[in-house]
Design a protein around this motif. Structure first.
Motif, PDB file in Angstrom:
ATOM      1  N   GLU A   1     -27.545  13.528 -29.309  1.00  0.00           N
ATOM      2  CA  GLU A   1     -27.413  12.401 -30.233  1.00  0.00           C
ATOM      3  C   GLU A   1     -25.980  11.908 -30.333  1.00  0.00           C
ATOM      4  O   GLU A   1     -25.698  10.962 -31.064  1.00  0.00           O
ATOM      5  CB  GLU A   1     -27.935  12.803 -31.609  1.00  0.00           C
ATOM      6  N   GLU A   2     -25.067  12.549 -29.624  1.00  0.00           N
ATOM      7  CA  GLU A   2     -23.655  12.176 -29.671  1.00  0.00           C
ATOM      8  C   GLU A   2     -23.255  11.334 -28.480  1.00  0.00           C
ATOM      9  O   GLU A   2     -23.796  11.478 -27.394  1.00  0.00           O
ATOM     10  CB  GLU A   2     -22.777  13.438 -29.642  1.00  0.00           C
ATOM     11  N   TRP A   3     -22.259  10.468 -28.705  1.00  0.00           N
ATOM     12  CA  TRP A   3     -21.633   9.734 -27.621  1.00  0.00           C
ATOM     13  C   TRP A   3     -20.327  10.440 -27.295  1.00  0.00           C
ATOM     14  O   TRP A   3     -19.540  10.738 -28.193  1.00  0.00           O
ATOM     15  CB  TRP A   3     -21.381   8.284 -28.030  1.00  0.00           C
ATOM     16  N   VAL A   4     -20.096  10.722 -26.025  1.00  0.00           N
ATOM     17  CA  VAL A   4     -18.932  11.492 -25.593  1.00  0.00           C
ATOM     18  C   VAL A   4     -18.115  10.653 -24.609  1.00  0.00           C
ATOM     19  O   VAL A   4     -18.656  10.125 -23.633  1.00  0.00           O
ATOM     20  CB  VAL A   4     -19.371  12.820 -24.919  1.00  0.00           C
ATOM     21  N   ALA A   5     -16.819  10.569 -24.876  1.00  0.00           N
ATOM     22  CA  ALA A   5     -15.912   9.830 -23.997  1.00  0.00           C
ATOM     23  C   ALA A   5     -15.484  10.724 -22.835  1.00  0.00           C
ATOM     24  O   ALA A   5     -15.300  11.940 -23.002  1.00  0.00           O
ATOM     25  CB  ALA A   5     -14.688   9.355 -24.768  1.00  0.00           C
ATOM     26  N   GLU A   6     -15.317  10.115 -21.680  1.00  0.00           N
ATOM     27  CA  GLU A   6     -14.861  10.812 -20.475  1.00  0.00           C
ATOM     28  C   GLU A   6     -13.494  11.443 -20.730  1.00  0.00           C
ATOM     29  O   GLU A   6     -12.635  10.851 -21.369  1.00  0.00           O
ATOM     30  CB  GLU A   6     -14.781   9.811 -19.313  1.00  0.00           C
ATOM     31  N   ARG A   7     -13.307  12.665 -20.228  1.00  0.00           N
ATOM     32  CA  ARG A   7     -12.041  13.388 -20.386  1.00  0.00           C
ATOM     33  C   ARG A   7     -11.350  13.639 -19.041  1.00  0.00           C
ATOM     34  O   ARG A   7     -10.256  14.156 -19.006  1.00  0.00           O
ATOM     35  CB  ARG A   7     -12.255  14.738 -21.049  1.00  0.00           C
ATOM     36  N   GLU A   8     -11.974  13.274 -17.934  1.00  0.00           N
ATOM     37  CA  GLU A   8     -11.410  13.523 -16.601  1.00  0.00           C
ATOM     38  C   GLU A   8     -10.545  12.317 -16.193  1.00  0.00           C
ATOM     39  O   GLU A   8     -11.082  11.223 -15.966  1.00  0.00           O
ATOM     40  CB  GLU A   8     -12.540  13.747 -15.589  1.00  0.00           C
ATOM     41  N   PRO A   9      -9.221  12.505 -16.093  1.00  0.00           N
ATOM     42  CA  PRO A   9      -8.339  11.376 -15.791  1.00  0.00           C
ATOM     43  C   PRO A   9      -8.707  10.599 -14.526  1.00  0.00           C
ATOM     44  O   PRO A   9      -8.632   9.365 -14.521  1.00  0.00           O
ATOM     45  CB  PRO A   9      -6.955  12.025 -15.669  1.00  0.00           C
ATOM     46  N   ASP A  10      -9.112  11.278 -13.473  1.00  0.00           N
ATOM     47  CA  ASP A  10      -9.450  10.550 -12.238  1.00  0.00           C
ATOM     48  C   ASP A  10     -10.671   9.658 -12.425  1.00  0.00           C
ATOM     49  O   ASP A  10     -10.745   8.569 -11.856  1.00  0.00           O
ATOM     50  CB  ASP A  10      -9.664  11.522 -11.076  1.00  0.00           C
ATOM     51  N   ARG A  11     -11.616  10.083 -13.227  1.00  0.00           N
ATOM     52  CA  ARG A  11     -12.795   9.247 -13.504  1.00  0.00           C
ATOM     53  C   ARG A  11     -12.418   8.062 -14.399  1.00  0.00           C
ATOM     54  O   ARG A  11     -12.943   6.963 -14.233  1.00  0.00           O
ATOM     55  CB  ARG A  11     -13.899  10.071 -14.147  1.00  0.00           C
ATOM     56  N   ILE A  12     -11.535   8.304 -15.346  1.00  0.00           N
ATOM     57  CA  ILE A  12     -11.044   7.219 -16.197  1.00  0.00           C
ATOM     58  C   ILE A  12     -10.329   6.193 -15.325  1.00  0.00           C
ATOM     59  O   ILE A  12     -10.557   4.985 -15.447  1.00  0.00           O
ATOM     60  CB  ILE A  12     -10.127   7.756 -17.314  1.00  0.00           C
ATOM     61  N   GLN A  13      -9.483   6.682 -14.426  1.00  0.00           N
ATOM     62  CA  GLN A  13      -8.761   5.782 -13.531  1.00  0.00           C
ATOM     63  C   GLN A  13      -9.727   4.936 -12.696  1.00  0.00           C
ATOM     64  O   GLN A  13      -9.581   3.716 -12.593  1.00  0.00           O
ATOM     65  CB  GLN A  13      -7.844   6.566 -12.600  1.00  0.00           C
ATOM     66  N   GLN A  14     -10.701   5.571 -12.113  1.00  0.00           N
ATOM     67  CA  GLN A  14     -11.655   4.853 -11.266  1.00  0.00           C
ATOM     68  C   GLN A  14     -12.388   3.766 -12.061  1.00  0.00           C
ATOM     69  O   GLN A  14     -12.522   2.625 -11.607  1.00  0.00           O
ATOM     70  CB  GLN A  14     -12.655   5.821 -10.650  1.00  0.00           C
ATOM     71  N   ALA A  15     -12.855   4.116 -13.239  1.00  0.00           N
ATOM     72  CA  ALA A  15     -13.598   3.155 -14.058  1.00  0.00           C
ATOM     73  C   ALA A  15     -12.712   1.995 -14.513  1.00  0.00           C
ATOM     74  O   ALA A  15     -13.144   0.830 -14.496  1.00  0.00           O
ATOM     75  CB  ALA A  15     -14.216   3.859 -15.258  1.00  0.00           C
ATOM     76  N   LEU A  16     -11.482   2.289 -14.917  1.00  0.00           N
ATOM     77  CA  LEU A  16     -10.584   1.216 -15.338  1.00  0.00           C
ATOM     78  C   LEU A  16     -10.230   0.315 -14.169  1.00  0.00           C
ATOM     79  O   LEU A  16     -10.157  -0.920 -14.327  1.00  0.00           O
ATOM     80  CB  LEU A  16      -9.329   1.783 -15.992  1.00  0.00           C
ATOM     81  N   ASN A  17     -10.005   0.881 -13.003  1.00  0.00           N
ATOM     82  CA  ASN A  17      -9.721   0.052 -11.828  1.00  0.00           C
ATOM     83  C   ASN A  17     -10.914  -0.835 -11.483  1.00  0.00           C
ATOM     84  O   ASN A  17     -10.747  -2.009 -11.167  1.00  0.00           O
ATOM     85  CB  ASN A  17      -9.327   0.910 -10.625  1.00  0.00           C
ATOM     86  N   GLN A  18     -12.107  -0.274 -11.547  1.00  0.00           N
ATOM     87  CA  GLN A  18     -13.309  -1.063 -11.255  1.00  0.00           C
ATOM     88  C   GLN A  18     -13.455  -2.233 -12.225  1.00  0.00           C
ATOM     89  O   GLN A  18     -13.720  -3.363 -11.816  1.00  0.00           O
ATOM     90  CB  GLN A  18     -14.569  -0.194 -11.346  1.00  0.00           C
ATOM     91  N   SER A  19     -13.299  -1.950 -13.506  1.00  0.00           N
ATOM     92  CA  SER A  19     -13.502  -3.013 -14.490  1.00  0.00           C
ATOM     93  C   SER A  19     -12.372  -4.041 -14.459  1.00  0.00           C
ATOM     94  O   SER A  19     -12.626  -5.237 -14.644  1.00  0.00           O
ATOM     95  CB  SER A  19     -13.695  -2.443 -15.895  1.00  0.00           C
ATOM     96  N   ALA A  20     -11.134  -3.616 -14.200  1.00  0.00           N
ATOM     97  CA  ALA A  20     -10.030  -4.580 -14.090  1.00  0.00           C
ATOM     98  C   ALA A  20     -10.277  -5.512 -12.899  1.00  0.00           C
ATOM     99  O   ALA A  20     -10.072  -6.731 -12.995  1.00  0.00           O
ATOM    100  CB  ALA A  20      -8.698  -3.867 -13.943  1.00  0.00           C
ATOM    101  N   HIS A  21     -10.724  -4.941 -11.807  1.00  0.00           N
ATOM    102  CA  HIS A  21     -11.043  -5.749 -10.623  1.00  0.00           C
ATOM    103  C   HIS A  21     -12.170  -6.731 -10.956  1.00  0.00           C
ATOM    104  O   HIS A  21     -12.100  -7.919 -10.597  1.00  0.00           O
ATOM    105  CB  HIS A  21     -11.440  -4.836  -9.455  1.00  0.00           C
ATOM    106  N   ALA A  22     -13.190  -6.275 -11.654  1.00  0.00           N
ATOM    107  CA  ALA A  22     -14.313  -7.137 -12.019  1.00  0.00           C
ATOM    108  C   ALA A  22     -13.865  -8.280 -12.926  1.00  0.00           C
ATOM    109  O   ALA A  22     -14.304  -9.425 -12.751  1.00  0.00           O
ATOM    110  CB  ALA A  22     -15.415  -6.322 -12.683  1.00  0.00           C
ATOM    111  N   VAL A  23     -13.001  -7.989 -13.880  1.00  0.00           N
ATOM    112  CA  VAL A  23     -12.487  -9.028 -14.770  1.00  0.00           C
ATOM    113  C   VAL A  23     -11.747 -10.086 -13.946  1.00  0.00           C
ATOM    114  O   VAL A  23     -11.982 -11.289 -14.104  1.00  0.00           O
ATOM    115  CB  VAL A  23     -11.558  -8.430 -15.860  1.00  0.00           C
ATOM    116  N   CYS A  24     -10.861  -9.646 -13.066  1.00  0.00           N
ATOM    117  CA  CYS A  24     -10.094 -10.592 -12.245  1.00  0.00           C
ATOM    118  C   CYS A  24     -11.002 -11.417 -11.345  1.00  0.00           C
ATOM    119  O   CYS A  24     -10.808 -12.634 -11.210  1.00  0.00           O
ATOM    120  CB  CYS A  24      -9.033  -9.850 -11.424  1.00  0.00           C
ATOM    121  N   GLU A  25     -11.996 -10.785 -10.759  1.00  0.00           N
ATOM    122  CA  GLU A  25     -12.921 -11.517  -9.889  1.00  0.00           C
ATOM    123  C   GLU A  25     -13.755 -12.516 -10.681  1.00  0.00           C
ATOM    124  O   GLU A  25     -14.020 -13.621 -10.205  1.00  0.00           O
ATOM    125  CB  GLU A  25     -13.810 -10.551  -9.108  1.00  0.00           C
ATOM    126  N   ALA A  26     -14.172 -12.161 -11.869  1.00  0.00           N
ATOM    127  CA  ALA A  26     -14.950 -13.084 -12.703  1.00  0.00           C
ATOM    128  C   ALA A  26     -14.110 -14.291 -13.087  1.00  0.00           C
ATOM    129  O   ALA A  26     -14.581 -15.434 -13.007  1.00  0.00           O
ATOM    130  CB  ALA A  26     -15.456 -12.364 -13.958  1.00  0.00           C
TER     131      ALA A  26
END
Length: 171
Positions: A78-103
């Motif tokens: 029932e809990e929402w848990v934020a990612e704690r692995e820096p490499d996964r955070i990096q990958q997700a932020l890079n993906q979304s930043a790229h998506a924002v720029c492309e949009a």
């Protein structure tokens, strides 16, 4: 809009994303758990929130760019848990930043509106400005959380992680 000005604006957003990542990798041990105050979001939760905000607004005004991007928050029971692995955070932020720029690039070049069921931007650049302001706010919140955690980022680390992305000083 002049293409060089437009590319400079996109570059500013990419630099902002780089600052988020530099800050992530400059965190002290346990820094992802730091909170400004009891009951405030942790640093990890703030990173997840920034990612979710990017995806939310993309989903509203350019939904085709918001798909297939890694999430930084997941439900465990029932809990929402934020990612704690820096490499996964990096990958997700890079993906979304790229998506924002492309949009933004797509909407600017096609003239298609950035309008959705619950949100719209009068101009695609306003999405970039909204996200830059929002993410800059959270950088301040993260730095405040780190101070409350007992960590004061050394000036040379802060210079390299944050300010050097914006300027080049010649002495």
């Amino acid at each position: 809009m002049n293409d060089s000005v437009f590319e400079a604006l996109l570059n500013s957003y990419q630099r902002s994303n780089t600052i988020l990542l530099n800050l992530l990798y400059a965190l002290p041990e346990g820094g992802l758990e730091a909170k400004a105050l009891e009951g405030s979001p942790s640093v990890a939760e703030q990173y997840a929130h920034m990612q979710q905000t990017r995806l939310f607004w993309l989903g509203q005004v350019a939904p085709e760019f918001a798909t297939g991007i890694n999430q930084l928050i997941r439900q465990v029971g029932e809990e929402w848990v934020a990612e704690r692995e820096p490499d996964r955070i990096q990958q997700a932020l890079n993906q979304s930043a790229h998506a924002v720029c492309e949009a933004v690039r797509d909407r600017l070049h096609t003239g298609q509106a950035m309008k959705g069921p619950h949100a719209s931007y009068d101009h695609p650049i306003l999405l970039l400005q909204h996200l830059l302001w929002h993410e800059g706010y959270h950088v301040g919140q993260i730095k405040l959380a780190l101070k409350a955690f007992g960590y004061k980022m050394p000036e040379e680390v802060e210079e390299k992680a944050i300010w050097s992305e914006w300027r080049t000083e010649i002495w």
